[in-house]
Design a protein around this motif. Sequence first.
Motif, PDB file in Angstrom:
ATOM      1  N   GLY B  15       0.838  -1.188   0.000  1.00 56.49           N
ATOM      2  CA  GLY B  15       0.000   0.000   0.000  1.00 56.49           C
ATOM      3  C   GLY B  15       0.874   1.240   0.000  1.00 56.49           C
ATOM      4  N   GLU B  16       0.236   2.380  -0.181  1.00 59.33           N
ATOM      5  CA  GLU B  16       0.959   3.652  -0.273  1.00 59.33           C
ATOM      6  C   GLU B  16       1.756   3.920   1.014  1.00 59.33           C
ATOM      7  OE1 GLU B  16       0.991   6.253  -2.945  1.00 59.33           O
ATOM      8  OE2 GLU B  16       0.757   4.252  -3.761  1.00 59.33           O
ATOM      9  N   SER B  17       2.714   4.790   0.879  1.00 59.65           N
ATOM     10  CA  SER B  17       3.538   5.102   2.038  1.00 59.65           C
ATOM     11  C   SER B  17       2.709   5.857   3.070  1.00 59.65           C
ATOM     12  CB  SER B  17       4.756   5.916   1.594  1.00 59.65           C
ATOM     13  OG  SER B  17       4.641   7.246   2.024  1.00 59.65           O
ATOM     14  N   GLY B  18       2.946   5.532   4.334  1.00 65.63           N
ATOM     15  CA  GLY B  18       2.301   6.267   5.412  1.00 65.63           C
ATOM     16  C   GLY B  18       0.878   5.838   5.721  1.00 65.63           C
ATOM     17  N   VAL B  19       0.394   4.725   5.132  1.00 64.04           N
ATOM     18  CA  VAL B  19      -0.964   4.298   5.459  1.00 64.04           C
ATOM     19  C   VAL B  19      -0.991   3.446   6.717  1.00 64.04           C
ATOM     20  CG1 VAL B  19      -1.820   4.393   3.084  1.00 64.04           C
ATOM     21  CG2 VAL B  19      -0.797   2.296   3.942  1.00 64.04           C
ATOM     22  N   GLY B  20       0.180   3.076   7.204  1.00 63.56           N
ATOM     23  CA  GLY B  20       0.229   2.353   8.476  1.00 63.56           C
ATOM     24  C   GLY B  20       0.473   0.873   8.329  1.00 63.56           C
ATOM     25  N   LYS B  21       1.198   0.508   7.304  1.00 59.25           N
ATOM     26  CA  LYS B  21       1.464  -0.921   7.086  1.00 59.25           C
ATOM     27  C   LYS B  21       2.296  -1.497   8.236  1.00 59.25           C
ATOM     28  CE  LYS B  21       3.421  -0.043   3.087  1.00 59.25           C
ATOM     29  NZ  LYS B  21       3.061   1.376   2.920  1.00 59.25           N
ATOM     30  N   SER B  22       3.401  -0.774   8.532  1.00 59.26           N
ATOM     31  CA  SER B  22       4.283  -1.281   9.584  1.00 59.26           C
ATOM     32  C   SER B  22       3.584  -1.248  10.940  1.00 59.26           C
ATOM     33  CB  SER B  22       5.562  -0.450   9.648  1.00 59.26           C
ATOM     34  OG  SER B  22       6.172  -0.430   8.384  1.00 59.26           O
ATOM     35  N   SER B  23       2.716  -0.268  11.154  1.00 63.32           N
ATOM     36  CA  SER B  23       2.000  -0.187  12.425  1.00 63.32           C
ATOM     37  C   SER B  23       1.036  -1.351  12.578  1.00 63.32           C
ATOM     38  CB  SER B  23       1.218   1.121  12.515  1.00 63.32           C
ATOM     39  OG  SER B  23       2.103   2.203  12.467  1.00 63.32           O
ATOM     40  N   LEU B  24       0.352  -1.707  11.479  1.00 59.32           N
ATOM     41  CA  LEU B  24      -0.554  -2.858  11.525  1.00 59.32           C
ATOM     42  C   LEU B  24       0.224  -4.109  11.902  1.00 59.32           C
ATOM     43  CD1 LEU B  24      -2.783  -2.443   8.346  1.00 59.32           C
ATOM     44  CD2 LEU B  24      -3.587  -2.551  10.690  1.00 59.32           C
ATOM     45  N   LEU B  25       1.402  -4.242  11.298  1.00 56.06           N
ATOM     46  CA  LEU B  25       2.210  -5.422  11.544  1.00 56.06           C
ATOM     47  C   LEU B  25       2.676  -5.464  12.988  1.00 56.06           C
ATOM     48  CD1 LEU B  25       3.564  -7.923  10.458  1.00 56.06           C
ATOM     49  CD2 LEU B  25       5.452  -6.525   9.661  1.00 56.06           C
ATOM     50  N   LEU B  26       3.082  -4.297  13.492  1.00 49.14           N
ATOM     51  CA  LEU B  26       3.563  -4.212  14.872  1.00 49.14           C
ATOM     52  C   LEU B  26       2.432  -4.547  15.841  1.00 49.14           C
ATOM     53  CD1 LEU B  26       6.090  -3.401  16.498  1.00 49.14           C
ATOM     54  CD2 LEU B  26       5.037  -1.144  16.757  1.00 49.14           C
ATOM     55  N   ARG B  27       1.261  -4.026  15.533  1.00 48.80           N
ATOM     56  CA  ARG B  27       0.108  -4.312  16.388  1.00 48.80           C
ATOM     57  C   ARG B  27      -0.200  -5.802  16.389  1.00 48.80           C
ATOM     58  NH1 ARG B  27      -1.936  -2.576  20.582  1.00 48.80           N
ATOM     59  NH2 ARG B  27      -2.574  -0.485  19.900  1.00 48.80           N
ATOM     60  N   PHE B  28      -0.128  -6.403  15.234  1.00 49.06           N
ATOM     61  CA  PHE B  28      -0.479  -7.833  15.140  1.00 49.06           C
ATOM     62  C   PHE B  28       0.572  -8.710  15.800  1.00 49.06           C
ATOM     63  CE2 PHE B  28      -0.236 -11.846  12.625  1.00 49.06           C
ATOM     64  CZ  PHE B  28      -1.387 -12.423  13.135  1.00 49.06           C
ATOM     65  N   THR B  29       1.837  -8.396  15.552  1.00 48.37           N
ATOM     66  CA  THR B  29       2.870  -9.307  16.040  1.00 48.37           C
ATOM     67  C   THR B  29       3.225  -9.058  17.493  1.00 48.37           C
ATOM     68  OG1 THR B  29       4.559  -7.854  15.129  1.00 48.37           O
ATOM     69  CG2 THR B  29       3.918  -9.747  13.784  1.00 48.37           C
ATOM     70  N   ALA B  65       8.026  -1.183   1.719  1.00 47.70           N
ATOM     71  CA  ALA B  65       8.029   0.275   1.693  1.00 47.70           C
ATOM     72  C   ALA B  65       7.041   0.739   0.629  1.00 47.70           C
ATOM     73  CB  ALA B  65       9.414   0.786   1.371  1.00 47.70           C
ATOM     74  N   GLY B  66       6.312   1.802   0.946  1.00 45.62           N
ATOM     75  CA  GLY B  66       5.278   2.229   0.011  1.00 45.62           C
ATOM     76  C   GLY B  66       5.748   3.232  -1.024  1.00 45.62           C
ATOM     77  N   GLN B  67       6.952   3.759  -0.843  1.00 47.37           N
ATOM     78  CA  GLN B  67       7.418   4.809  -1.740  1.00 47.37           C
ATOM     79  C   GLN B  67       7.527   4.321  -3.177  1.00 47.37           C
ATOM     80  OE1 GLN B  67       8.683   4.484   1.284  1.00 47.37           O
ATOM     81  NE2 GLN B  67       8.242   6.499   2.171  1.00 47.37           N
ATOM     82  N   GLU B  68       7.137   5.209  -4.045  1.00 43.69           N
ATOM     83  CA  GLU B  68       7.182   4.942  -5.477  1.00 43.69           C
ATOM     84  C   GLU B  68       8.530   4.341  -5.891  1.00 43.69           C
ATOM     85  OE1 GLU B  68       4.487   6.404  -7.386  1.00 43.69           O
ATOM     86  OE2 GLU B  68       5.193   5.231  -9.095  1.00 43.69           O
ATOM     87  N   ARG B  69       9.583   4.959  -5.396  1.00 46.79           N
ATOM     88  CA  ARG B  69      10.911   4.574  -5.850  1.00 46.79           C
ATOM     89  C   ARG B  69      11.276   3.149  -5.443  1.00 46.79           C
ATOM     90  NH1 ARG B  69      13.883   6.390  -9.559  1.00 46.79           N
ATOM     91  NH2 ARG B  69      15.666   5.678  -8.374  1.00 46.79           N
ATOM     92  N   PHE B  70      10.669   2.663  -4.377  1.00 52.39           N
ATOM     93  CA  PHE B  70      11.009   1.316  -3.929  1.00 52.39           C
ATOM     94  C   PHE B  70      10.290   0.254  -4.733  1.00 52.39           C
ATOM     95  CE2 PHE B  70      12.277   3.319   0.188  1.00 52.39           C
ATOM     96  CZ  PHE B  70      13.586   2.910   0.131  1.00 52.39           C
ATOM     97  N   ARG B  71       9.384   0.726  -5.593  1.00 54.12           N
ATOM     98  CA  ARG B  71       8.573  -0.269  -6.303  1.00 54.12           C
ATOM     99  C   ARG B  71       9.395  -1.078  -7.291  1.00 54.12           C
ATOM    100  NH1 ARG B  71       2.661   1.777  -7.457  1.00 54.12           N
ATOM    101  NH2 ARG B  71       2.252   2.717  -5.425  1.00 54.12           N
ATOM    102  N   LYS B  98      -5.195   4.696  -5.164  1.00 53.75           N
ATOM    103  CA  LYS B  98      -3.998   4.017  -5.679  1.00 53.75           C
ATOM    104  C   LYS B  98      -4.084   2.492  -5.563  1.00 53.75           C
ATOM    105  CE  LYS B  98      -0.801   6.843  -7.286  1.00 53.75           C
ATOM    106  NZ  LYS B  98       0.012   7.694  -6.424  1.00 53.75           N
ATOM    107  N   LEU B  99      -5.090   1.997  -4.847  1.00 53.17           N
ATOM    108  CA  LEU B  99      -5.188   0.544  -4.629  1.00 53.17           C
ATOM    109  C   LEU B  99      -5.208  -0.226  -5.939  1.00 53.17           C
ATOM    110  CD1 LEU B  99      -7.628  -0.128  -1.671  1.00 53.17           C
ATOM    111  CD2 LEU B  99      -5.156  -0.352  -1.751  1.00 53.17           C
ATOM    112  N   GLU B 100      -5.866   0.407  -6.924  1.00 52.51           N
ATOM    113  CA  GLU B 100      -5.965  -0.235  -8.236  1.00 52.51           C
ATOM    114  C   GLU B 100      -4.570  -0.585  -8.758  1.00 52.51           C
ATOM    115  OE1 GLU B 100      -9.115  -1.337 -10.644  1.00 52.51           O
ATOM    116  OE2 GLU B 100      -9.492   0.552  -9.608  1.00 52.51           O
ATOM    117  N   THR B 101      -3.647   0.369  -8.628  1.00 57.51           N
ATOM    118  CA  THR B 101      -2.272   0.147  -9.077  1.00 57.51           C
ATOM    119  C   THR B 101      -1.624  -0.997  -8.299  1.00 57.51           C
ATOM    120  OG1 THR B 101      -2.276   2.536  -8.944  1.00 57.51           O
ATOM    121  CG2 THR B 101      -0.293   1.505  -9.818  1.00 57.51           C
TER     122      THR B 101
END
Lengths: 927, 205
Positions: B15-29, B65-71, B98-101
Amino acid sequence: MNEEIDESDFYHQDFTTASEWEVFIARLEEIVHQWKVDDLKEEDATNLIIKQGLWNIKQEKLQFVDVEFTLFYYKNTSVQHKSVEDDDDTKKCKHPLENLHDFVMYSESHNNLECPLAEWYGLNEFITLNFSSPNGIHVESQIKLLLSSTQLAINNTNCTIPIFVQIRDKWQNCYLGVYEDEQIRTNFEMIHLRKGPQHCQYLTGLVDLFKTKIMSPVSLPPITVSVQLTFHLIEFGISTWKQDLHDIDRENFDLESICALPFGVTHDPVTNLILKTTWSHLPDHLIVDSENYSDFDPMQAPKWSCYVVMTDQSLCLLSESLSDVLNTVNNNSSVYDILGDFVSSADHNLDNPLDLLTEPKLPTFSTVLKRAARNSLPKSSKGVAPLSEEVLVPILYFLFPDADDENAFPYSSNKEKDNGDNMSSSHTPSMMETECKGFKTCKENSLPWRIAIMFVQTLGMLGGPKAAAHLWFEFVQEMRFRWEKSIPIPGLPSGYPDPRTCLLNQKLQMLNCCIERKRARESRETSTPNVENQTVDPNSSTDDEEFYDCSPDKPDEEDKKRARHSLWNQPVGRLGKFENLKLIKTGDPLYIPITQDCVPKTEDQLEEDTDVLLQLGSDAQGSELRAKMMSASLLSDMESFKAANPGSILEDFIRWYSPRDWIEESELDEWGQKKGYLSSRMLISDNAWIQMWESAKPVPANRQKRLFDDTREAEKVLHFLDSRTLSQISDMLFSIGSHAAICRLYEECEQVSSVLPTAFKSLQRIIKYVEKISRNGKICDRIGGNLIQQIAALELCISQAHSLLYKLNPSRGCEQNIDPFVEKLMNGDEIEIEGTSKSYIGGRLITMFSEAQKLANMIMTEHGGLVDHHPTGNITFPHPHQREFVMRVSAVRPATYSIKSPQFLRTILSKNEFRLVGAFSEDVVFF
Amino acid sequence: MDDDILTTLKILIIGESGVGKSSLLLRFTEDNFDPEQTLTIGVDFKTKRLAIEGNTVKLAIWDTAGQERFRTLTPSYYRDAQGAILVYDVCNYSTFSKLETWLSELETYSTKRNIIKMIVANKIDMDNREVSREEGMHFAKKHKTLFIEASAKTKDGVQSAFEELVQKIIQTPDLWENYGPGSNFHLGNKEHPAQSNCSGYCNLA
């Protein structure tokens, strides 16, 4: 049998002296009773029923002294309900012979009852008593004893099902039987001889025999006769269908014959075509059939039917060639082991190292092939090459068509893809493409595909493992040559290694990536040697290029900017402006830097990387280490950014790199753009981004250390290819070969789909299987063998369909009814031919029979033998393989005042068998 | 206790950068929330065991990482993943659009044919919501994915998001069972041992 009986019971009997015979009969009755009870109950409770086609069979063991017997109960399930209705109507059991049954249509799927009694008498329900010993029952007194036992059992149980006793040897299928109801007793009798008496060879004599046997006290009504003549067609002559194994002629080697996988069978899968001509229910006084004359001319028969016998012993070429590959999976020797001396001299593929210098940098393509041929045939007499030049060169041209301008087998380029494939070999339709989407193989007709096909062919036809190893060796040589000479490899999808394809495809794509980057580098060196910062001598070796290469800056921008920056701080490596953003500190436009392309990786490398990352563990420390490992590209981008934007700060970089971490305010700054601040997570003190930004030096991408070392990667790929053992090669190519086999099967399926509607279903199953294999990695014997079995089964089916179509419809004209007819024949069923000899199919059969007959006569006369004389003088058909007559009449027996009862005689006459199957009834009430 | 593990599953969070991917993971694990979660560089991963219907599965969850450049870098790690969690921020419409992408990226790079996808609408605890639940559900329906609303901060929905995804994967044995007909063992076998063909019968004596 010692029974304890209550004292108070007045009825006493002593069974202690019961004879073995009585015990046997008691047991017989017990079983019959039990079955009667079962029959009244619901069927599902009896799990002792064996099903054979439409028949239900029950069995029980019993003993007479020490001889073991098995009692079988047969019941035809398809007529079960009908008979119940009949009972309601007539309230009386119908005599089992009163059904005018003549001949059973042969069927592979139904009626396949081992016991022929049902067929002979047309019975739907009967019981047989079979001996278990291998010796059979020959003694007349034993036979009598058994027969009377059954008779007693029938009487005691009121059983209205005929019971048969098997006699003589098992193979003779000889039975005697008894049936009895309230009025009639029928004795079933049978005679089985190798050769019948002369007067019993024709119908006239047989009718006499029948009449004599009945011995009715009153004159008989006309006897109803049905006749069936069976003809076998075994020699198909020009209608034989088979694929000849390609004789590989080394002088006139024809590439076309091997550029598609072989398909088909080496022997005609149809071994026997059986035609039955039938006459039904004729009165005996109207027909003549004797040694000199017969009314039964097959051409005039009112009913024709036929079926075919197929063999499954044929060698199927497609599955066979795949199993060659599968067998090679166990061959662990390396290519060099197999080729031995032959390649050691040509170790580094250039006989003369000076060639490297004298040959032009971009050689004409034909030199590629010359060199290949030269390498394969070292002048030293170290043995003959497994693949001769006449064979090898066309194959190499097939694999690398770009070496020849007028090649017959070009790869379809990517651009042409939309306009349809220009390849002569068929372009598989979209249905196949979607079905095979999940395959982890390669694009159809791409280079790996062609290698797989050639590998299969060399293994199967061109010399086995040795030739296959030679092919691989040549292929690897060519790969090395192309890398050294920077010639792109044809027949591969462009771009990075595609993880959805097989490893070989990825490796070759990788090599192509390396070649592409090498070429880009070389072309820059030769075309623009004076580019700023390019200090590399264009004449120097290109092997150890340390720096990343990318296009130079646009000169006009350079001029403008030069004034603004000090000499040591010139902006370099700019790609273009980034929107309208300006650097926060200086107000200069923010430029997107030219960055290094990302690193192509094949799946095995990715797996290694992933493993390394996984090994770091999932704690915080591991995360940090991972971030460090992953940050090479981030650092490279930062350095490029700094080089392109002198005076930039982290905020500038973030605005380009991670815009979501730059929070804008409404206020404008001095350059007219919105002010803003970094997100809180960017501001965490000493985070990785800040650290890295501080350590990054302004270095343009083309002077940074290469993230991707094409030389090293290319060498890795070449080593990978070079070091494969034959086993590994087969393993890699097996799924591509299977994919190609599926495409081949699909083409063939389409041709016969009208007669083999189930073919696509089977194919889909195979596709599922191959998909699993292609994704599974290493192939094992069991799974691969299973696949090959499935392919062979379908291949055989398709070949059978081909063969039948070829025989019955050689012109492939759109004759009606042929397709459904062949479809039914394929099921192994006997089919009636509508229109008999006048129909198209009948005509084809007559043609084939008379061709075979002509051939037979020719051989006969050549050997001076007598031509078999047939009473009809018919030369179209051979002497019937088997003649069958069914006679029936209702006769008054045994006395003049008896009621009419059915009499029956079936005679089966063939070369080695003479069988009379009779049933003679008599009135048991009034005689 | 490795014997008890049914299988190891690979799950992606994208997902896009800053949507909270790592936070979701931290919460779950780790059942934790760090308002100052650092930016992920490239990819990171965490593992966790999860018990589903009496079976324990080991999850290797790859955070990207959600940043464009890391894609250009991250998709190489999509390989062989059985499940993917696509995250958007309900307070930022562009992360949703952006989810479509991301979906098409997943389609391109995932090597499994029928990878299970779940869309997670994160940060539902925030007031300034821009994407309604209906919009999210509609999108998920259109693309035949699972859908759940969650907040890594308040814990809402996080556990169920992972559990539902894993459950769905386990219901699709094609995804995680070893390929090859020989090595098929079905999940059901654990609860119902292979039924022996009952051959008992009544003797009518």
